[in-house]
Write a protein that holds these residues in place. Structure first.
Motif, short mmCIF file in Angstrom:
data_model
loop_
_atom_site.label_atom_id
_atom_site.label_comp_id
_atom_site.label_asym_id
_atom_site.label_seq_id
_atom_site.Cartn_x
_atom_site.Cartn_y
_atom_site.Cartn_z
N PRO A 115 0.80 -1.23 0.00
CA PRO A 115 0.00 0.00 0.00
C PRO A 115 0.84 1.28 0.00
O PRO A 115 0.40 2.31 -0.49
N LEU A 116 2.05 1.22 0.59
CA LEU A 116 2.97 2.36 0.63
C LEU A 116 2.32 3.60 1.25
O LEU A 116 2.50 4.72 0.79
N LEU A 117 1.58 3.38 2.34
CA LEU A 117 1.01 4.51 3.07
C LEU A 117 2.11 5.18 3.89
O LEU A 117 3.00 4.52 4.41
N PHE A 118 2.03 6.50 3.99
CA PHE A 118 3.05 7.25 4.72
C PHE A 118 2.87 7.02 6.22
O PHE A 118 1.83 7.36 6.79
N PRO A 119 3.89 6.48 6.91
CA PRO A 119 3.72 6.16 8.33
C PRO A 119 3.62 7.38 9.22
O PRO A 119 3.10 7.29 10.34
N HIS A 120 4.12 8.53 8.76
CA HIS A 120 4.10 9.73 9.60
C HIS A 120 2.80 10.53 9.45
O HIS A 120 2.64 11.56 10.10
N LEU A 121 1.88 10.05 8.59
CA LEU A 121 0.60 10.72 8.38
C LEU A 121 -0.54 9.80 8.79
O LEU A 121 -0.45 8.58 8.63
N ASP A 122 -1.62 10.38 9.32
CA ASP A 122 -2.79 9.56 9.59
C ASP A 122 -3.51 9.26 8.28
O ASP A 122 -3.06 9.65 7.19
N VAL A 123 -4.62 8.54 8.35
CA VAL A 123 -5.33 8.14 7.14
C VAL A 123 -5.77 9.36 6.34
O VAL A 123 -5.59 9.42 5.11
N GLU A 124 -6.32 10.36 7.00
CA GLU A 124 -6.74 11.57 6.29
C GLU A 124 -5.56 12.26 5.63
O GLU A 124 -5.65 12.72 4.48
N GLY A 125 -4.42 12.32 6.32
CA GLY A 125 -3.24 12.94 5.74
C GLY A 125 -2.74 12.19 4.51
O GLY A 125 -2.31 12.80 3.53
N ASN A 126 -2.82 10.87 4.56
CA ASN A 126 -2.44 10.07 3.39
C ASN A 126 -3.35 10.37 2.20
O ASN A 126 -2.87 10.52 1.07
N LEU A 127 -4.64 10.46 2.45
CA LEU A 127 -5.58 10.71 1.36
C LEU A 127 -5.44 12.12 0.80
O LEU A 127 -5.66 12.35 -0.39
N ALA A 128 -5.06 13.06 1.64
CA ALA A 128 -4.94 14.45 1.19
C ALA A 128 -3.65 14.69 0.41
O ALA A 128 -3.54 15.70 -0.29
N PHE A 129 -2.70 13.76 0.49
CA PHE A 129 -1.36 14.01 -0.03
C PHE A 129 -1.35 14.40 -1.51
O PHE A 129 -0.67 15.34 -1.90
N GLY A 130 -2.09 13.69 -2.34
CA GLY A 130 -2.05 13.97 -3.78
C GLY A 130 -3.16 14.88 -4.28
O GLY A 130 -3.28 15.09 -5.49
N MET A 131 -3.95 15.43 -3.37
CA MET A 131 -5.09 16.26 -3.77
C MET A 131 -4.70 17.73 -3.86
O MET A 131 -3.80 18.20 -3.16
N ARG A 132 -5.39 18.43 -4.73
CA ARG A 132 -5.21 19.88 -4.79
C ARG A 132 -5.80 20.51 -3.54
O ARG A 132 -6.82 20.06 -3.02
N ARG A 133 -5.15 21.56 -3.07
CA ARG A 133 -5.66 22.25 -1.89
C ARG A 133 -6.95 22.97 -2.24
O ARG A 133 -7.10 23.52 -3.33
N GLY A 134 -7.89 22.96 -1.31
CA GLY A 134 -9.16 23.62 -1.54
C GLY A 134 -10.08 23.42 -0.36
O GLY A 134 -9.88 22.52 0.47
N GLY A 135 -11.12 24.23 -0.30
CA GLY A 135 -12.02 24.20 0.84
C GLY A 135 -12.82 22.93 0.98
O GLY A 135 -13.26 22.60 2.08
N GLU A 136 -13.01 22.19 -0.10
CA GLU A 136 -13.82 20.98 -0.04
C GLU A 136 -12.99 19.72 0.12
O GLU A 136 -13.53 18.62 0.08
N ARG A 137 -11.68 19.86 0.33
CA ARG A 137 -10.83 18.68 0.37
C ARG A 137 -11.21 17.75 1.51
O ARG A 137 -11.34 16.53 1.31
N ARG A 138 -11.39 18.28 2.71
CA ARG A 138 -11.74 17.42 3.84
C ARG A 138 -13.09 16.74 3.64
O ARG A 138 -13.24 15.56 3.96
#
Length: 224
Positions: free
Chosen positions: A86-109
């Motif tokens: 899966p290569l999930l980042f160990p220093h990020l929680d699940v939400e942080g992993n999912l946000a990693f490749g997303m564009r920043r924006g108000g609806e990201r969360r």
């Protein structure tokens, strides 16, 4: 929605020809490349994705419709990759992993929470990836790929590390998601069960003989 074109793609290692491939993958279609270790399956994905090792030489065009990808750096190709691990980042929680490749924006969360809810993981946003089961990690890994808005998907034996009880369930879940998103998908595997589960075209490669010639054959859906 775009078609992934592999136009006369050829890969060599020194004087040895590893593979030659010319095909097109339609939106929502999953094409399987099969063959034993050493025929260049993962090397093919590396060329398509833009991180081919200097030890190999490649030619031929990779296109999404009329857009050339092989002339672009990897980060501009907008391809999603799913690997054996899966290569999930160990220093990020699940939400942080999912946000990693997303564009920043108000609806990201909100998009992340909706994605987790869609796979029954709505309570896992703050979880440490190390606490997830194998099936949960696989789901999070694919959600991370899909939330990055790829234009095509590359699967590198993504089910080989799952136990038998989970493998078929996760496999069907992945295939349904990429089809629902109308993404052209190329999967490499040595496992016939993976190829049968897809039900689509199979490109079978075998090792070259002493002359350096590659032998291969394309099949339709199993049973066709």
């Amino acid at each position: 929605m775009a078609t992934l074109h592999l136009d006369n793609v050829q890969i060599h290692q020194g004087l040895q020809s590893l593979l030659s491939l010319d095909t097109a993958i339609a939106p929502g279609e999953i094409v399987t490349v099969m063959g034993p270790s050493g025929v260049g399956k993962s090397t093919l994905l590396a060329y398509i994705a833009g991180f081919l090792s200097p030890a190999f030489q490649a030619s031929g065009q990779v296109r999404l419709d009329d857009t050339r990808l092989d002339t672009l750096p990897a980060e501009q190709r907008h391809l999603g990759l799913l690997f054996q691990d899966p290569l999930l980042f160990p220093h990020l929680d699940v939400e942080g992993n999912l946000a990693f490749g997303m564009r920043r924006g108000g609806e990201r969360r909100e998009r992340i929470r909706a994605a987790l809810a869609s796979v029954g993981l709505e309570a896992f946003a703050r979880r440490d990836p190390a606490t997830l089961s194998g099936g949960q990690k696989a789901r999070v890994a694919l959600l991370r790929v899909l939330l990055s808005a790829p234009r095509a998907i590359l699967l590198d034996e993504p089910f080989s590390r799952l136990d038998a009880a989970l493998r078929d369930e996760i496999r069907q879940w992945v295939f349904e998601r990429v089809r629902d998103h109308h993404l052209p998908t190329l999967m490499v595997t040595h496992d016939e069960a993976d190829a049968r589960a897809v039900g689509g075209r199979i490109l079978t490669l075998t090792k070259p003989d002493g002359s350096g010639n590659l032998y291969g054959r394309e099949y339709g859906a199993p049973g066709s």
